[in-house]
Scaffold this motif. Structure first.
Motif: not given
Lengths: 202, 202, 202
Positions: A5-17
């Motif tokens: 779940q942590q990885l999914a959250d960071t991936l989504r933030a990374l993609y948006t940024q």
């Protein structure tokens, strides 16, 4: 929170940024993988010529050689798995183009008994291949040719020729050089099929 | 274990978990990136109309405007890089559709000397564009049109018209409204080409 | 360094490492997602037959059944969302093939009022479907058929038949069995359209 779940959250933030940054800087919004990995770095790593580039979503199989400044679009397949695939310089290999040196027709029909068929493919310098076109085993395309979008090419093509359709037929030729280069149709009746060529080259 | 190996392991566990969840909830198994990133959130971020959606595997270049409720499928290319690309509301931009405002034909033929060519593209409201079709620079498609699958469109299309083929030709018209809307072929001889239209809209 | 930047760095190092390893071992350079996730493991998880495989970039919607040893390429869409989609064994579902059990033509034309249309799709054993071909709702393709590349199939096809084009028409038949299986054209005039079939099967 699990590690996944942590990885999914960071991936989504990374993609948006990174997507917002690409949009601000280059006015481009790409898929996750096409935005995350550098096109020129991959081309260098694959031994392509100087200035060439290839999107992450492209597949490169077997023995593939690509000349300098050639642009290889997203969703392309460069298949040198069964024989060499050679692509010249200053080519546009548009989005969704498939170049094959083999097929599995007889493999499938025979229930896995018959072998794949194969043949080398050569694309000359300064060739434009329009989006979603397909070139098959054994075909050579001469320098400064145009393959219109959505075409299917199963015969070799002489230099400075324009082909279009499924299967691709000769519809014109290339005249002039440099900034004056242009396409000339073989007859007015074929004009309908001739405006075809195009590419995504961003 | 290296940091990269750890990431690979967590990515694979994340994909399996989220894919199983998507299957259980929506009966869908997507690619990693199309499953990981929200289609409606991306559409909002790109300024599309209310209720519009766009898969992560789609590319959006330059100036692109999309109306409400329009569905943009996986593997699509919306190219507003050379001129504006405007898409209306309630459109189906099926999987693998490419909409271009430029091409690199002369760039390639000239060895990088000649400029790209460009032209704005407009897609009206309630237009259906079938899978893997291509629309090129300078084309306008009126409201309530149908572009059959695998078509190549290089001329503008009047409202309520059905086109099909490579290059695309008029094969019928749209009659009726609302729940009674339907396609009417121009002649029985063209019937073979007319059942074409279709889309993935999940 | 933020958590997102750290993830981006590790992702890029992971991609370079795993891509170099794939190249060294199998002479293949894949996209990030097609390289990261196993094709056979996904096929097993989706309940496909023994030895079947499916690239990560493929989409699988709804009720889809796939037989043993069948190869499903990158960028494919297997849509069983509106009715069952059944695919036999030893099939080649080439890269970019879309198999649909529904379309949204009337949904789009009606501004979201009319329903989607649907119909089951069946693909027999030992069928070859060439790259970027499209098969639509309600179609059955018999065993040992060939669908040439870039075709559009909207009518059912008898066993051991070769079809090509947009819309697809019968251009030949399959003769022989096992290692001796081959394609026979219906007439020399159609030879031009018949060399078409091909597939990426790596």
């Amino acid at each position: 929170m699990t590690r996944e779940q942590q990885l999914a959250d960071t991936l989504r933030a990374l993609y948006t940024q990174s997507d917002e940054q690409l949009r601000a800087q280059y006015r481009r919004s790409l898929s996750f993988q096409d935005g995350m990995f550098d096109r020129w770095e991959r081309a260098r790593r694959l031994g392509f010529g100087a200035g060439a580039s290839i999107y992450n979503s492209a597949l490169v199989l077997g023995e593939v050689s690509v000349g300098r400044e050639t642009w290889v679009g997203p969703g392309t397949i460069l298949d040198g798995s069964a024989a060499p695939l050679v692509i010249g310089e200053f080519c546009s290999i548009s989005a969704g183009v498939h170049l094959y040196t083999h097929d599995t027709l007889q493999w499938a029909l025979s229930g896995g008994i018959a072998a794949k068929r194969s043949g080398a493919v050569n694309i000359g310098d300064c060739v434009y291949i329009g989006p979603q076109s397909i070139v098959v085993r054994g075909v050579s395309i001469g320098r400064q040719c145009v393959v219109a979008a959505n075409s299917f090419v199963h015969h070799s093509v002489e230099p400075r020729t324009v082909v279009a359709g499924n299967p691709a037929r000769r519809v014109g030729r290339v005249v002039g050089e440099g900034a004056e280069v242009r396409v000339e149709l073989t007859s007015p009746g074929e004009r309908a099929g001739l405006d075809l060529p195009l590419a995504s080259h961003e």
